[in-house]
Design a protein around this motif. Structure first.
Motif, PDB file in Angstrom:
ATOM      1  N   UNK A  80       0.835  -1.205   0.000  1.00  0.00           N
ATOM      2  CA  UNK A  80       0.000   0.000   0.000  1.00  0.00           C
ATOM      3  C   UNK A  80       0.871   1.258   0.000  1.00  0.00           C
ATOM      4  N   UNK A  81       1.939   1.217   0.768  1.00  0.00           N
ATOM      5  CA  UNK A  81       2.835   2.373   0.827  1.00  0.00           C
ATOM      6  C   UNK A  81       3.451   2.648  -0.538  1.00  0.00           C
ATOM      7  N   UNK A  82       3.875   1.597  -1.230  1.00  0.00           N
ATOM      8  CA  UNK A  82       4.460   1.759  -2.565  1.00  0.00           C
ATOM      9  C   UNK A  82       3.412   2.243  -3.562  1.00  0.00           C
ATOM     10  N   UNK A  83       2.218   1.676  -3.477  1.00  0.00           N
ATOM     11  CA  UNK A  83       1.134   2.075  -4.379  1.00  0.00           C
ATOM     12  C   UNK A  83       0.804   3.558  -4.225  1.00  0.00           C
ATOM     13  N   UNK A  84       0.835   4.033  -3.003  1.00  0.00           N
ATOM     14  CA  UNK A  84       0.503   5.434  -2.716  1.00  0.00           C
ATOM     15  C   UNK A  84       1.723   6.360  -2.814  1.00  0.00           C
ATOM     16  N   UNK A  85       2.890   5.765  -3.102  1.00  0.00           N
ATOM     17  CA  UNK A  85       4.143   6.521  -3.238  1.00  0.00           C
ATOM     18  C   UNK A  85       4.468   7.303  -1.959  1.00  0.00           C
ATOM     19  N   UNK A  86       4.386   6.603  -0.840  1.00  0.00           N
ATOM     20  CA  UNK A  86       4.678   7.181   0.467  1.00  0.00           C
ATOM     21  C   UNK A  86       5.957   6.528   0.982  1.00  0.00           C
ATOM     22  N   UNK A  87       6.932   7.315   1.380  1.00  0.00           N
ATOM     23  CA  UNK A  87       8.173   6.763   1.918  1.00  0.00           C
ATOM     24  C   UNK A  87       7.961   6.292   3.355  1.00  0.00           C
ATOM     25  N   UNK A  88       8.843   5.419   3.798  1.00  0.00           N
ATOM     26  CA  UNK A  88       8.786   4.986   5.202  1.00  0.00           C
ATOM     27  C   UNK A  88       8.914   6.192   6.123  1.00  0.00           C
ATOM     28  N   UNK A  89       9.824   7.083   5.772  1.00  0.00           N
ATOM     29  CA  UNK A  89      10.050   8.272   6.601  1.00  0.00           C
ATOM     30  C   UNK A  89       8.786   9.125   6.694  1.00  0.00           C
ATOM     31  N   UNK A  90       8.131   9.374   5.575  1.00  0.00           N
ATOM     32  CA  UNK A  90       6.909  10.195   5.566  1.00  0.00           C
ATOM     33  C   UNK A  90       5.795   9.547   6.379  1.00  0.00           C
ATOM     34  N   UNK A  91       5.623   8.239   6.207  1.00  0.00           N
ATOM     35  CA  UNK A  91       4.602   7.532   6.966  1.00  0.00           C
ATOM     36  C   UNK A  91       4.920   7.583   8.453  1.00  0.00           C
ATOM     37  N   UNK A  92       6.171   7.319   8.788  1.00  0.00           N
ATOM     38  CA  UNK A  92       6.587   7.328  10.193  1.00  0.00           C
ATOM     39  C   UNK A  92       6.315   8.683  10.841  1.00  0.00           C
ATOM     40  N   UNK A  93       6.671   9.752  10.164  1.00  0.00           N
ATOM     41  CA  UNK A  93       6.440  11.096  10.701  1.00  0.00           C
ATOM     42  C   UNK A  93       4.949  11.363  10.891  1.00  0.00           C
ATOM     43  N   UNK A  94       4.143  10.907   9.938  1.00  0.00           N
ATOM     44  CA  UNK A  94       2.700  11.164   9.992  1.00  0.00           C
ATOM     45  C   UNK A  94       2.012  10.404  11.130  1.00  0.00           C
ATOM     46  N   UNK A  95       2.538   9.233  11.483  1.00  0.00           N
ATOM     47  CA  UNK A  95       1.884   8.418  12.508  1.00  0.00           C
ATOM     48  C   UNK A  95       2.619   8.416  13.844  1.00  0.00           C
ATOM     49  N   UNK A  96       3.708   9.185  13.926  1.00  0.00           N
ATOM     50  CA  UNK A  96       4.437   9.298  15.187  1.00  0.00           C
ATOM     51  C   UNK A  96       5.265   8.078  15.538  1.00  0.00           C
ATOM     52  N   UNK A  97       5.880   7.481  14.528  1.00  0.00           N
ATOM     53  CA  UNK A  97       6.731   6.310  14.752  1.00  0.00           C
ATOM     54  C   UNK A  97       8.100   6.570  14.125  1.00  0.00           C
ATOM     55  N   UNK A  98       9.034   5.701  14.389  1.00  0.00           N
ATOM     56  CA  UNK A  98      10.360   5.779  13.777  1.00  0.00           C
ATOM     57  C   UNK A  98      10.305   5.063  12.430  1.00  0.00           C
TER      58      UNK A  98
END
Length: 82
Positions: free
Chosen positions: A12-30
């Protein structure tokens, strides 16, 4: 003993073109935590799983499951499981 939580996070992350870093920042995780979850090396807390699901606008069961997910092509093209 903790049961493995299966996930489709990387797909899903790849499909939406979201980096691990961007997702982590958005959800408050490393960002490494996101990688551990994707590889099945870490089960997310319920809170984190819900925050990730909310970020993508998907129900939590679309991303996480206690049972292995069927291949997406089977779901899309309707192949029946034996």
């Amino acid at each position: 003993m903790s049961e493995q939580v299966h996930n489709r996070l990387a797909m899903v992350r790849a499909e939406r073109k979201v980096s691990r870093q961007s997702l982590a920042e958005a959800v408050g995780a490393h960002y490494q935590t996101i990688g551990y979850i994707e590889r099945g090396q870490y089960n997310p807390s319920l809170d984190l799983a819900l925050r990730i699901s909310k970020f993508f606008g998907l129900p939590v069961e679309a991303l996480f499951s206690l049972e292995p997910f069927r291949p997406l092509t089977d779901e899309v093209y309707g192949r029946k499981q034996p």
